[in-house]
Design a protein around this motif. Structure first.
Motif, PDB file in Angstrom:
ATOM      1  N   ARG A  29       0.845  -1.210   0.000  1.00 51.00           N
ATOM      2  CA  ARG A  29       0.000   0.000   0.000  1.00 51.00           C
ATOM      3  C   ARG A  29       0.871   1.247   0.000  1.00 51.00           C
ATOM      4  NH1 ARG A  29      -4.889  -2.105   3.760  1.00 51.00           N
ATOM      5  NH2 ARG A  29      -6.378  -2.353   2.061  1.00 51.00           N
ATOM      6  N   PHE A  33      -0.139   0.395  -4.219  1.00 52.25           N
ATOM      7  CA  PHE A  33      -1.080  -0.658  -4.596  1.00 52.25           C
ATOM      8  C   PHE A  33      -2.336  -0.561  -3.744  1.00 52.25           C
ATOM      9  CE2 PHE A  33       2.709  -2.426  -6.449  1.00 52.25           C
ATOM     10  CZ  PHE A  33       2.253  -3.206  -7.501  1.00 52.25           C
ATOM     11  N   GLU A  34      -3.445  -1.078  -4.270  1.00 54.34           N
ATOM     12  CA  GLU A  34      -4.663  -1.195  -3.487  1.00 54.34           C
ATOM     13  C   GLU A  34      -5.158  -2.638  -3.560  1.00 54.34           C
ATOM     14  OE1 GLU A  34      -8.101   0.247  -6.631  1.00 54.34           O
ATOM     15  OE2 GLU A  34      -7.190   1.747  -5.327  1.00 54.34           O
ATOM     16  N   VAL A  35      -5.931  -3.019  -2.546  1.00 50.85           N
ATOM     17  CA  VAL A  35      -6.467  -4.375  -2.491  1.00 50.85           C
ATOM     18  C   VAL A  35      -7.546  -4.524  -3.549  1.00 50.85           C
ATOM     19  CG1 VAL A  35      -7.726  -6.051  -1.087  1.00 50.85           C
ATOM     20  CG2 VAL A  35      -5.897  -4.674  -0.053  1.00 50.85           C
ATOM     21  N   ASP A  38      -9.510  -9.646  -1.405  1.00 46.29           N
ATOM     22  CA  ASP A  38      -8.963 -10.115  -0.136  1.00 46.29           C
ATOM     23  C   ASP A  38      -9.355 -11.576   0.063  1.00 46.29           C
ATOM     24  OD1 ASP A  38      -8.351 -10.618   2.578  1.00 46.29           O
ATOM     25  OD2 ASP A  38      -8.572  -8.487   3.040  1.00 46.29           O
ATOM     26  N   MET A  64      -3.432  -7.532  -5.169  1.00 44.97           N
ATOM     27  CA  MET A  64      -3.311  -6.072  -5.176  1.00 44.97           C
ATOM     28  C   MET A  64      -3.002  -5.600  -6.586  1.00 44.97           C
ATOM     29  SD  MET A  64      -1.381  -5.364  -1.549  1.00 44.97           S
ATOM     30  CE  MET A  64      -2.087  -3.723  -1.326  1.00 44.97           C
ATOM     31  N   PRO A  67      -3.801   1.344  -8.932  1.00 42.80           N
ATOM     32  CA  PRO A  67      -5.047   1.994  -9.349  1.00 42.80           C
ATOM     33  C   PRO A  67      -4.986   2.574 -10.763  1.00 42.80           C
ATOM     34  CG  PRO A  67      -4.318   2.845  -7.217  1.00 42.80           C
ATOM     35  CD  PRO A  67      -3.262   1.911  -7.711  1.00 42.80           C
ATOM     36  N   ARG A  70      -5.518  -0.804 -13.470  1.00 41.65           N
ATOM     37  CA  ARG A  70      -6.413  -1.804 -12.868  1.00 41.65           C
ATOM     38  C   ARG A  70      -6.498  -3.098 -13.668  1.00 41.65           C
ATOM     39  NH1 ARG A  70      -8.707  -0.637  -8.475  1.00 41.65           N
ATOM     40  NH2 ARG A  70     -10.358  -2.179  -8.621  1.00 41.65           N
TER      41      ARG A  70
END
Length: 171
Positions: A29, A33-35, A38, A64, A67, A70
């Motif tokens: 993060r 990166f973003e999840v 999960d 991950m 953004p 994507r």
């Protein structure tokens, strides 16, 4: 390959084996990166072991993605439960060949300053080659699992370093 009826189309994801999944998610993060998905509590079906050539396989995972990309490659962080993955302590790594994941970066010097301020350990300050390689700078840090994360910034329009051309000019 066209005649064979198959072809690779793009890099899908890279698995990063994790000592501590939560710590690794926090680190990636920091990199931006973003999840995406999960999977910490998903029980892997039995067939997964065979896919990986194992007798048994179970883990906790998080996919991950960047953004800004994507649909691009994902980082698949996995903390292995069965079999248990072992990680050498950073001081015990010695001169073993490192595991490296490289990311094209915008503002590598600023990234170094920002990540260092948040406690990320780098191998050295950013390096800018004297040779005309098309590299603005590179900086390498460690993720929580001992992988080296290379941040590389190239000059506009450059796809990869011009190392081959620079070496040829020396001869």
């Amino acid at each position: 390959m066209g005649d064979a009826g198959w072809a690779l189309s793009r890099l899908y994801h890279t698995v990063v084996n994790c000592r501590d999944l939560d710590e690794s998610v926090a680190f990636y993060r920091l990199l931006g990166f973003e999840v995406l998905n999960d999977r910490r509590h998903v029980v892997w079906p039995a067939f997964v072991a065979g896919i990986f050539g194992l007798k048994r396989a179970q883990g906790r995972g998080v996919l991950m993605v960047l953004p800004e990309d994507r649909d691009g490659p994902m980082i698949d962080l996995i903390e292995w439960v069965e079999p248990f993955a072992e990680f050498p302590e950073p001081g015990e790594r010695g001169e073993t060949v490192p595991r490296i994941i490289a990311f094209r970066t915008r503002g590598v010097h600023a990234a170094y300053l920002a990540l260092s301020a948040k406690g990320v350990t780098f191998t050295q300050p950013p390096h800018t080659p004297e040779e005309p390689l098309g590299i603005i700078g590179t900086a390498c840090c460690y993720d929580p699992n001992g992988n080296i994360i290379e941040l590389i910034e190239l000059e506009p329009g450059v796809r990869h370093s011009r190392a081959t051309e620079a070496l040829a000019e020396r001869r």
